[in-house]
Design a protein around this motif. Structure first.
Motif, PDB file in Angstrom:
ATOM      1  N   ASP A 109       0.849  -1.201   0.000  1.00  0.00           N
ATOM      2  CA  ASP A 109       0.000   0.000   0.000  1.00  0.00           C
ATOM      3  C   ASP A 109       0.888   1.255   0.000  1.00  0.00           C
ATOM      4  OD1 ASP A 109      -2.274   1.502   0.001  1.00  0.00           O
ATOM      5  OD2 ASP A 109      -2.946   0.940   2.010  1.00  0.00           O
ATOM      6  N   LYS A 161      -1.379  -1.443  -3.909  1.00  0.00           N
ATOM      7  CA  LYS A 161      -2.672  -2.076  -3.645  1.00  0.00           C
ATOM      8  C   LYS A 161      -2.985  -1.900  -2.170  1.00  0.00           C
ATOM      9  CE  LYS A 161      -4.872  -6.593  -4.409  1.00  0.00           C
ATOM     10  NZ  LYS A 161      -6.096  -6.110  -4.978  1.00  0.00           N
ATOM     11  N   GLY A 162      -4.195  -1.443  -1.850  1.00  0.00           N
ATOM     12  CA  GLY A 162      -4.560  -1.316  -0.439  1.00  0.00           C
ATOM     13  C   GLY A 162      -5.502  -0.149  -0.206  1.00  0.00           C
ATOM     14  N   ASP A 163      -5.791   0.101   1.077  1.00  0.00           N
ATOM     15  CA  ASP A 163      -6.764   1.142   1.435  1.00  0.00           C
ATOM     16  C   ASP A 163      -6.311   2.530   0.981  1.00  0.00           C
ATOM     17  OD1 ASP A 163      -8.285  -0.789   2.563  1.00  0.00           O
ATOM     18  OD2 ASP A 163      -7.754  -0.325   4.643  1.00  0.00           O
TER      19      ASP A 163
END
Ligand code: HEM
Length: 131
Positions: free
Chosen positions: A4, A99-101
């Motif tokens: 992330d 990739k991630g919040d």
């Protein structure tokens, strides 16, 4: 596995990669390179600060992006097509690297700011009802 966006170094990678792709884009690259003649040594650190402020809430960025783009609109076409290209390149760059919040969050924030900027630069014409 992709990680992330967690640090300023991550944002530096994102911003550097994004503007590399922007410069290579036939439609909006020339707005930066030929029309605005951007000084990248100045613009890139400003953008690291901007995204750090937007994503992490660190108030490192001081500036008025609306004013910059209002001035730019007098010299270049800055409409929905240009904003769509800007957003697509931004989303693609985020997804290629992270990739991630926070990756999801920065895309949402970029979309909101881009859409608001486009709306302010190109306000809808008032509809006049004659009858
Ligand atoms: C088609 C869309 C866009 C174009 C062509 C564009 C182009 C530019 C250019 C040429 C500059 C001036 C760079 C310089 O001379 O230093 C600039 C500055 C900037 N842009 Fe954009 N931009 C676009 C969309 C956006 C969006 C959607 C955002 C935010 C999500 C954004 C954020 C900024 C910021 C923060 C600055 C620095 C303003 C300042 O403090 O001087 N831009 N942009």
């Amino acid at each position: 596995m992709k990680k992330d966006i967690q640090t300023r170094e991550d944002l530096i990678l994102l911003v550097d990669t994004f503007y590399q792709k922007i410069q290579e884009n036939k439609r909006i690259g020339p707005i930066f390179t030929d029309i605005a003649k951007v000084d990248w040594t100045h613009h890139l650190p400003k953008m690291y600060d901007f995204w750090e402020s937007v994503l992490f809430g660190n108030a490192t960025y001081k500036g008025n992006p609306m004013l910059t783009h209002f001035e730019l609109r007098d010299k270049a076409t800055l409409k929905t097509d240009e904003f769509d290209i800007w957003k697509n390149i931004f989303f693609e760059t985020v997804d290629d690297l992270f990739k991630g919040d926070n990756a999801e969050s920065i895309k949402e924030k970029a979309k909101s700011i881009a859409d608001l900027m486009n709306f302010k630069l190109n306000p809808p014409k008032p509809r006049i009802n004659i009858i």
